[in-house]
Design a protein around this motif. Structure first.
Motif, PDB file in Angstrom:
ATOM      1  N   HIS A 340       0.840  -1.202   0.000  1.00  0.00           N
ATOM      2  CA  HIS A 340       0.000   0.000   0.000  1.00  0.00           C
ATOM      3  C   HIS A 340       0.876   1.253   0.000  1.00  0.00           C
ATOM      4  O   HIS A 340       1.899   1.298   0.704  1.00  0.00           O
ATOM      5  CB  HIS A 340      -0.911   0.003   1.231  1.00  0.00           C
ATOM      6  CG  HIS A 340      -1.896   1.137   1.224  1.00  0.00           C
ATOM      7  ND1 HIS A 340      -1.551   2.439   1.545  1.00  0.00           N
ATOM      8  CD2 HIS A 340      -3.209   1.164   0.909  1.00  0.00           C
ATOM      9  CE1 HIS A 340      -2.612   3.223   1.435  1.00  0.00           C
ATOM     10  NE2 HIS A 340      -3.634   2.479   1.041  1.00  0.00           N
ATOM     11  N   PRO A 341       0.496   2.290  -0.744  1.00  0.00           N
ATOM     12  CA  PRO A 341       1.327   3.498  -0.830  1.00  0.00           C
ATOM     13  C   PRO A 341       1.752   4.071   0.514  1.00  0.00           C
ATOM     14  O   PRO A 341       2.883   4.513   0.678  1.00  0.00           O
ATOM     15  CB  PRO A 341       0.427   4.480  -1.591  1.00  0.00           C
ATOM     16  CG  PRO A 341      -0.463   3.618  -2.410  1.00  0.00           C
ATOM     17  CD  PRO A 341      -0.707   2.381  -1.615  1.00  0.00           C
ATOM     18  N   ASN A 358       8.859   3.844  -6.745  1.00  0.00           N
ATOM     19  CA  ASN A 358       7.578   4.544  -6.625  1.00  0.00           C
ATOM     20  C   ASN A 358       6.502   3.759  -7.371  1.00  0.00           C
ATOM     21  O   ASN A 358       6.065   4.163  -8.465  1.00  0.00           O
ATOM     22  CB  ASN A 358       7.718   5.958  -7.223  1.00  0.00           C
ATOM     23  CG  ASN A 358       6.572   6.866  -6.818  1.00  0.00           C
ATOM     24  OD1 ASN A 358       5.542   6.401  -6.335  1.00  0.00           O
ATOM     25  ND2 ASN A 358       6.742   8.158  -7.033  1.00  0.00           N
ATOM     26  N   MET A 360       3.362   3.316  -6.849  1.00  0.00           N
ATOM     27  CA  MET A 360       2.063   3.988  -7.015  1.00  0.00           C
ATOM     28  C   MET A 360       2.082   4.894  -8.245  1.00  0.00           C
ATOM     29  O   MET A 360       1.154   4.848  -9.073  1.00  0.00           O
ATOM     30  CB  MET A 360       1.730   4.817  -5.783  1.00  0.00           C
ATOM     31  CG  MET A 360       0.388   5.516  -5.859  1.00  0.00           C
ATOM     32  SD  MET A 360       0.099   6.595  -4.451  1.00  0.00           S
ATOM     33  CE  MET A 360       1.160   8.005  -4.880  1.00  0.00           C
ATOM     34  N   LEU A 364      -0.305   4.281 -11.514  1.00  0.00           N
ATOM     35  CA  LEU A 364      -1.333   5.284 -11.841  1.00  0.00           C
ATOM     36  C   LEU A 364      -1.046   6.024 -13.141  1.00  0.00           C
ATOM     37  O   LEU A 364      -1.949   6.603 -13.746  1.00  0.00           O
ATOM     38  CB  LEU A 364      -1.525   6.239 -10.662  1.00  0.00           C
ATOM     39  CG  LEU A 364      -2.154   5.559  -9.445  1.00  0.00           C
ATOM     40  CD1 LEU A 364      -2.378   6.553  -8.318  1.00  0.00           C
ATOM     41  CD2 LEU A 364      -3.466   4.859  -9.798  1.00  0.00           C
ATOM     42  N   ALA A 380      -3.684  10.915  -5.707  1.00  0.00           N
ATOM     43  CA  ALA A 380      -2.657  10.090  -5.056  1.00  0.00           C
ATOM     44  C   ALA A 380      -1.358  10.867  -4.884  1.00  0.00           C
ATOM     45  O   ALA A 380      -0.741  10.841  -3.819  1.00  0.00           O
ATOM     46  CB  ALA A 380      -2.423   8.831  -5.876  1.00  0.00           C
ATOM     47  N   ARG A 384      -0.155  11.297  -1.199  1.00  0.00           N
ATOM     48  CA  ARG A 384       0.704  10.170  -0.745  1.00  0.00           C
ATOM     49  C   ARG A 384       2.073  10.134  -1.396  1.00  0.00           C
ATOM     50  O   ARG A 384       2.598   9.068  -1.656  1.00  0.00           O
ATOM     51  CB  ARG A 384      -0.018   8.848  -1.024  1.00  0.00           C
ATOM     52  CG  ARG A 384      -1.387   8.780  -0.426  1.00  0.00           C
ATOM     53  CD  ARG A 384      -2.160   7.540  -0.795  1.00  0.00           C
ATOM     54  NE  ARG A 384      -3.564   7.779  -0.569  1.00  0.00           N
ATOM     55  CZ  ARG A 384      -4.124   7.738   0.643  1.00  0.00           C
ATOM     56  NH1 ARG A 384      -3.409   7.418   1.691  1.00  0.00           N
ATOM     57  NH2 ARG A 384      -5.405   8.010   0.796  1.00  0.00           N
ATOM     58  N   SER A 385       2.623  11.311  -1.691  1.00  0.00           N
ATOM     59  CA  SER A 385       3.934  11.208  -2.348  1.00  0.00           C
ATOM     60  C   SER A 385       5.011  12.029  -1.657  1.00  0.00           C
ATOM     61  O   SER A 385       6.129  12.104  -2.139  1.00  0.00           O
ATOM     62  CB  SER A 385       3.807  11.677  -3.813  1.00  0.00           C
ATOM     63  OG  SER A 385       3.549  13.074  -3.849  1.00  0.00           O
ATOM     64  N   THR A 406      -1.582  -0.775  -7.551  1.00  0.00           N
ATOM     65  CA  THR A 406      -1.502  -0.271  -6.179  1.00  0.00           C
ATOM     66  C   THR A 406      -1.966   1.176  -6.120  1.00  0.00           C
ATOM     67  O   THR A 406      -1.412   2.064  -6.760  1.00  0.00           O
ATOM     68  CB  THR A 406      -0.065  -0.403  -5.642  1.00  0.00           C
ATOM     69  OG1 THR A 406      -0.017   0.157  -4.321  1.00  0.00           O
ATOM     70  CG2 THR A 406       0.942   0.313  -6.524  1.00  0.00           C
ATOM     71  N   PHE A 407      -3.060   1.413  -5.399  1.00  0.00           N
ATOM     72  CA  PHE A 407      -3.520   2.757  -5.068  1.00  0.00           C
ATOM     73  C   PHE A 407      -4.422   2.608  -3.847  1.00  0.00           C
ATOM     74  O   PHE A 407      -4.821   1.493  -3.482  1.00  0.00           O
ATOM     75  CB  PHE A 407      -4.277   3.420  -6.237  1.00  0.00           C
ATOM     76  CG  PHE A 407      -5.416   2.619  -6.803  1.00  0.00           C
ATOM     77  CD1 PHE A 407      -5.258   1.906  -7.985  1.00  0.00           C
ATOM     78  CD2 PHE A 407      -6.662   2.576  -6.161  1.00  0.00           C
ATOM     79  CE1 PHE A 407      -6.316   1.161  -8.519  1.00  0.00           C
ATOM     80  CE2 PHE A 407      -7.714   1.818  -6.682  1.00  0.00           C
ATOM     81  CZ  PHE A 407      -7.544   1.118  -7.865  1.00  0.00           C
ATOM     82  N   ASP A 408      -4.713   3.749  -3.199  1.00  0.00           N
ATOM     83  CA  ASP A 408      -5.539   3.686  -1.995  1.00  0.00           C
ATOM     84  C   ASP A 408      -7.011   3.641  -2.393  1.00  0.00           C
ATOM     85  O   ASP A 408      -7.479   4.486  -3.173  1.00  0.00           O
ATOM     86  CB  ASP A 408      -5.268   4.918  -1.121  1.00  0.00           C
ATOM     87  CG  ASP A 408      -6.153   4.904   0.104  1.00  0.00           C
ATOM     88  OD1 ASP A 408      -5.870   4.148   1.045  1.00  0.00           O
ATOM     89  OD2 ASP A 408      -7.185   5.624   0.090  1.00  0.00           O
TER      90      ASP A 408
END
Ligand code: OTU
Length: 651
Positions: A340-341, A358, A360, A364, A380, A384-385, A406-408
């Motif tokens: 998970h990120p 990276n 995520m 994406l 995202a 989350r970065s 993978t993303f939230d």
């Protein structure tokens, strides 16, 4: 920070241990007293933090101080025997610790055998890497492995021997030295979650040696494996359901998160930690400058949990970090956590891993290419970065592995996307089954229990070039190349080290030959691990060829990135373009500000002039990509998959 108790006991421990280490090393110290003083200074600086971690991890073991003394003695010996040119590099890097954050840093990754047959052949391509502008080169795992399936090198049988099919340790050290002399930092994998079942420790365990059986997670029956498996996810469900493999010889179950020939190491055992530190420090002295820590999420097991991202996993890496700062100060760690990120972020810290993949961003970017709408990417990247100062992302489009979506999930739901259904759509799209998809990819690790699937495929094939070339359609070819270059431009500019998976610079398509190789046929990731045929590259180098266009446009982006000081390290700020197909972000550093706009659609788009006016003064913007000037007095016209790197330049 170390508590007073820790500091006190750390000092008491050192008082007892140091004289014995100095006695062991008296010859080395006699001939290099300044080096010893440097080590003692670093040891005293890092030890309180290390001591606190080791007490937390292993303080309850009766032989704690035995392992502690042996660990420090090995660390001291590693420093005292470290080659002089690496000690010089240490000094240089300690004086310039942010060296890896600059916009001039550009990375490449390759399989030695697929790119150049072997290490000797690799040495013939150093000019190629220099011409591309690479300053960071990741050689995929090249150590001794089982001859048959070895998971692409990720089943290590000996951390101190190079796979004889690729060369020798001497050749590795020589390549490292040549790369370093050309300003290219060598990156190698430290596959420390597991060894192959042919490693000496595994062989000893298999022969009944209880000391080495304690190096792994081995169980006499299914009682504990069944307890653990209630919470574990299957990483390789097409290999085998569950995370344990029956070993006929031992008559016991072995924990095998990945392939059945990859035995998870038991870091609850201080002897394992110490043994792997010694392997790590040995690798450090070969001249590697960044260790890619493989599968970091899995190294600590806790009953009742998914046994991923446990606090102790972070502590172990922090302890590696402290020991590296003592004995190999130039060495950096890159985290490989495909989780998970928010969990990925927790491995990134100057005192843990200074670099991180990276995943995520990678996932994406492909999501936005399929949907033509970078909404999820925007959310995202905004949420989350952010990572600590002194750390950096390693941004990539493809690598040797699969794409996992993978993303939230709450990010997705916040914009009306059903996470499960969307992952299903993305898998349909990138395996080319979704109507109108431009992609040609293969499924990887389908799990019938939960529908989970990941994707294999090269950058060019997933971006539509394979389909376009087969259709012999020049427009489709142009659109595919535009997608490839736009994605590449984002990785070059969004913040962090851009990583090119070599072959991408020529637009290599999927290589389906793996399906007839019994060692590879069960693992579709080999489809995106094509061999570079240099006679074909020679043909692509001709003007006007497709390969030439992709190479030249990639090389131009590398050159441009290096010239723009705003692209130093990270810190992007998402920009509101008010057009659902346009992904915009701002990069502002060192007195320069760039507005970067990317059109994720195959159709022309416009951006309202008032969006630009926010970033004046004045209306004049220059596009570093084309050299054209744009005025903020009219809507910005953006072509299919066009990207602009705009800088405000008042007339
Ligand atoms: C890593 O993979 C390596 O990159 C893979 O090539 C290896 O197969 C694997 O470990 C075992 O060494 O660590 O966080 O989904 O992306 O297993 C998970 C497959 C990993 C890989 C995943 C990843």
């Amino acid at each position: 920070m170390a508590s007073d108790w820790t500091r006190h006991h750390a000092e008491k421990s050192l008082e007892r241990i140091l004289p014995r280490i100095q006695k062991d090393l008296e010859n080395e110290i006699f001939s290099a007293s300044e080096e010893w003083n440097q080590f003692e200074h670093r040891l005293r600086r890092e030890f309180p933090r290390l001591f606190q971690i080791l007490v937390e991890l292993y303080g309850g073991h009766y032989d704690f101080f035995f392992h502690l003394e042996a660990l420090l003695a090995a660390t001291a010996r590693s420093w005292m025997t470290r080659p002089e040119d690496l000690k010089a590099l240490d000094a240089e890097r300690e004086s310039r610790p942010d060296w890896f954050l600059g916009q001039e840093v550009v990375g490449g990754a390759l399989y030695v055998d697929l790119f150049s047959d072997n290490l000797a052949g690799l040495g013939d391509h150093i000019d190629y890497f220099k011409a591309m502008g690479l300053s960071y080169l990741h050689l995929m795992p090249l150590f001794a492995v089982p001859h048959d399936d070895n998971d692409g090198g990720y089943a290590v049988s000996d951390y101190r021997a190079v796979n004889p099919e690729l060369g020798t340790m001497a050749q590795l050290a020589e390549v490292a030295q040549r790369l370093r002399s050309e300003g290219i930092s060598l990156v190698l994998d430290f596959v420390f979650n597991h060894t192959s079942d042919e490693h000496a420790w595994a062989r000893a365990a298999a022969s009944g040696n209880s000391e080495y059986q304690a190096f792994y997670h081995i169980f006499p029956d299914r009682h504990m494996p069944d307890q653990y498996e209630r919470h574990l996810r299957d990483i390789f469900p097409t290999v085998r359901r569950g995370s344990f493999t029956w070993h006929e010889g031992m008559g016991q179950w072995v924990w095998t998160t990945f392939n059945s020939f990859q035995w998870d190491l038991n870091y609850g055992n201080p002897a394992v930690f110490r043994a792997m530190v010694e392997e790590m420090l040995f690798l450090a002295n070969t001249g590697v400058e960044v260790l890619r820590l493989d599968a970091v999420a899995f190294i600590w097991k806790r009953l009742g949990t998914d046994c991923e991202n446990q606090p102790e996993a972070h502590k172990i890496i922090q302890a590696f970090n402290a020991l590296a700062r003592m004995a190999a100060p130039a060495l950096l760690f890159k985290s490989e956590a495909i989780v998970h990120p928010d969990e990925v972020l927790r491995y990134i810290d100057p005192w843990e891993c200074q670099l991180s993949y990276n995943p995520m961003l990678m996932a994406l970017l492909w999501e936005a290419l399929a949907t033509r709408q970078p909404r999820l990417l925007e959310i995202a990247m905004h949420n989350r970065s952010r990572i600590p100062e002194g750390c950096t992302w390693v941004n990539y489009l493809r690598c040797h592995d699969d794409i996992g979506w993978t993303f939230d999930d709450s990010d997705a739901r916040s914009i009306g996307i059903d996470p499960g259904a969307h992952r299903h759509f993305l898998n349909e799209f990138y395996t080319g089954q979704f109507p109108g998809s431009f992609a040609t990819g293969l499924p990887f690790q389908f799990n019938p229990a939960n529908g989970d699937l990941r994707i294999s495929g090269t950058l060019a094939s997933l971006a539509g070039l394979e389909q376009a070339v087969e259709a012999e359609d020049p427009h489709l070819v142009d659109m595919a190349v535009r997608r490839i270059i736009m994605l590449r431009s984002i990785v070059m500019s969004i913040g962090g080290i851009p990583l090119i998976y070599l072959g991408e610079e020529w637009g290599l398509l999927n290589d389906y030959s793996f399906a007839t190789d019994e060692r590879k046929a069960r693992d579709s990731r080999w489809v995106h691990r094509p061999k570079t045929h240099w006679e074909e590259v020679a043909r692509w180098e001709a003007p006007g060829t497709l390969g030439r266009r992709i190479y030249d446009e990639t090389a131009q982006l590398i050159r441009l990135r290096k010239q723009l000081r705003a692209l130093y390290n990270g810190g992007m700020e998402v920009m509101s373009t008010q057009n659902p197909h346009l992904f915009g972000y701002i990069r502002q550093k060192n007195g320069q500000r760039l507005l970067i706009i990317n059109n994720f659609s195959e159709h022309p788009q416009t951006m309202a002039e008032n969006r630009l006016r926010l970033y004046g003064p004045g209306y004049r913007f220059i596009d570093h990509i084309t050299g054209e000037t744009h005025s903020a007095k009219a809507p910005l016209q953006i072509g299919p998959y066009q990207f602009l790197w705009l800088e405000n330049k008042p007339a």
